[in-house]
Scaffold this motif. Structure first.
Motif, PDB file in Angstrom:
ATOM      1  N   PRO A  21     -37.405 -58.656 -19.500  1.00  8.75           N
ATOM      2  CA  PRO A  21     -38.546 -58.964 -20.363  1.00  8.75           C
ATOM      3  C   PRO A  21     -39.825 -58.325 -19.829  1.00  8.75           C
ATOM      4  N   MET A  22     -40.709 -57.992 -20.755  1.00 10.13           N
ATOM      5  CA  MET A  22     -42.018 -57.451 -20.412  1.00 10.13           C
ATOM      6  C   MET A  22     -43.072 -58.234 -21.185  1.00 10.13           C
ATOM      7  N   THR A  23     -44.234 -58.381 -20.612  1.00 10.32           N
ATOM      8  CA  THR A  23     -45.320 -59.048 -21.324  1.00 10.32           C
ATOM      9  C   THR A  23     -45.923 -58.097 -22.341  1.00 10.32           C
ATOM     10  N   VAL A  24     -46.590 -58.680 -23.314  1.00  9.56           N
ATOM     11  CA  VAL A  24     -47.277 -57.867 -24.316  1.00  9.56           C
ATOM     12  C   VAL A  24     -48.327 -56.997 -23.632  1.00  9.56           C
ATOM     13  N   GLY A  25     -49.004 -57.543 -22.616  1.00 12.01           N
ATOM     14  CA  GLY A  25     -50.002 -56.766 -21.881  1.00 12.01           C
ATOM     15  C   GLY A  25     -49.395 -55.560 -21.187  1.00 12.01           C
ATOM     16  N   VAL A  30     -44.600 -67.929 -22.268  1.00 14.21           N
ATOM     17  CA  VAL A  30     -44.602 -68.446 -20.901  1.00 14.21           C
ATOM     18  C   VAL A  30     -46.075 -68.616 -20.519  1.00 14.21           C
ATOM     19  N   GLY A  31     -46.533 -69.861 -20.577  1.00 18.71           N
ATOM     20  CA  GLY A  31     -47.959 -70.103 -20.363  1.00 18.71           C
ATOM     21  C   GLY A  31     -48.740 -69.456 -21.487  1.00 18.71           C
ATOM     22  N   THR A  32     -49.691 -68.596 -21.133  1.00 12.74           N
ATOM     23  CA  THR A  32     -50.490 -67.909 -22.149  1.00 12.74           C
ATOM     24  C   THR A  32     -49.935 -66.530 -22.487  1.00 12.74           C
ATOM     25  N   ALA A  33     -48.879 -66.115 -21.812  1.00 10.05           N
ATOM     26  CA  ALA A  33     -48.306 -64.783 -22.029  1.00 10.05           C
ATOM     27  C   ALA A  33     -47.088 -64.849 -22.945  1.00 10.05           C
ATOM     28  N   SER A  34     -46.866 -63.771 -23.661  1.00 11.07           N
ATOM     29  CA  SER A  34     -45.653 -63.607 -24.459  1.00 11.07           C
ATOM     30  C   SER A  34     -44.750 -62.622 -23.738  1.00 11.07           C
TER      31      SER A  34
END
Length: 118
Positions: free
Chosen positions: A35-39, A70-74
């Motif tokens: 998985p990778m974050t949108v950022g 996950v918390g504030t991250a997607s």
């Protein structure tokens, strides 16, 4: 023969991928194998996070990817069933593979038939 409903379903899948940014995102996720974050995706593709979020939402609609908060991250990950099944869709359209017998879930991709794991 590829009937109209199947053709419309395939067109929606190919239409989703008819954007260079979505292709880049799917490629990044497929090759990252995690998985990778949108950022992180935005940084790698070189576009803003809102743009990446919009493209990820579109990919998630057809379950090319799964998104987990996950918390504030997607966190975005590729759907492994999609990677396995999508090439056969192109082969069906090109007449290199038979249309799946009994496949009448026209709005669902083959990888969606199992209900996904999102």
């Amino acid at each position: 023969m590829l009937d109209r409903a199947d053709a419309e379903a395939y067109a929606s899948w190919f239409g989703c991928l008819a954007d260079p940014t979505r292709l880049q995102l799917l490629h990044l996720l497929a090759t990252a194998r995690q998985p990778m974050t949108v950022g992180a995706l935005a940084a790698r593709v070189g576009v803003g996070q809102p743009t990446v979020s919009r493209h990820v939402r579109r990919l998630a609609e057809l379950e090319f990817v799964f998104v987990e908060r996950v918390g504030t991250a997607s966190h975005v990950r590729v759907n492994p069933d999609c990677l396995a099944e999508f090439p056969s869709a192109a082969e069906v359209v090109m007449g290199q593979a038979p249309v799946r017998a009994g496949s009448r879930r026209h709005t669902l991709a083959p990888w969606q038939a199992g209900g996904g794991d999102a």
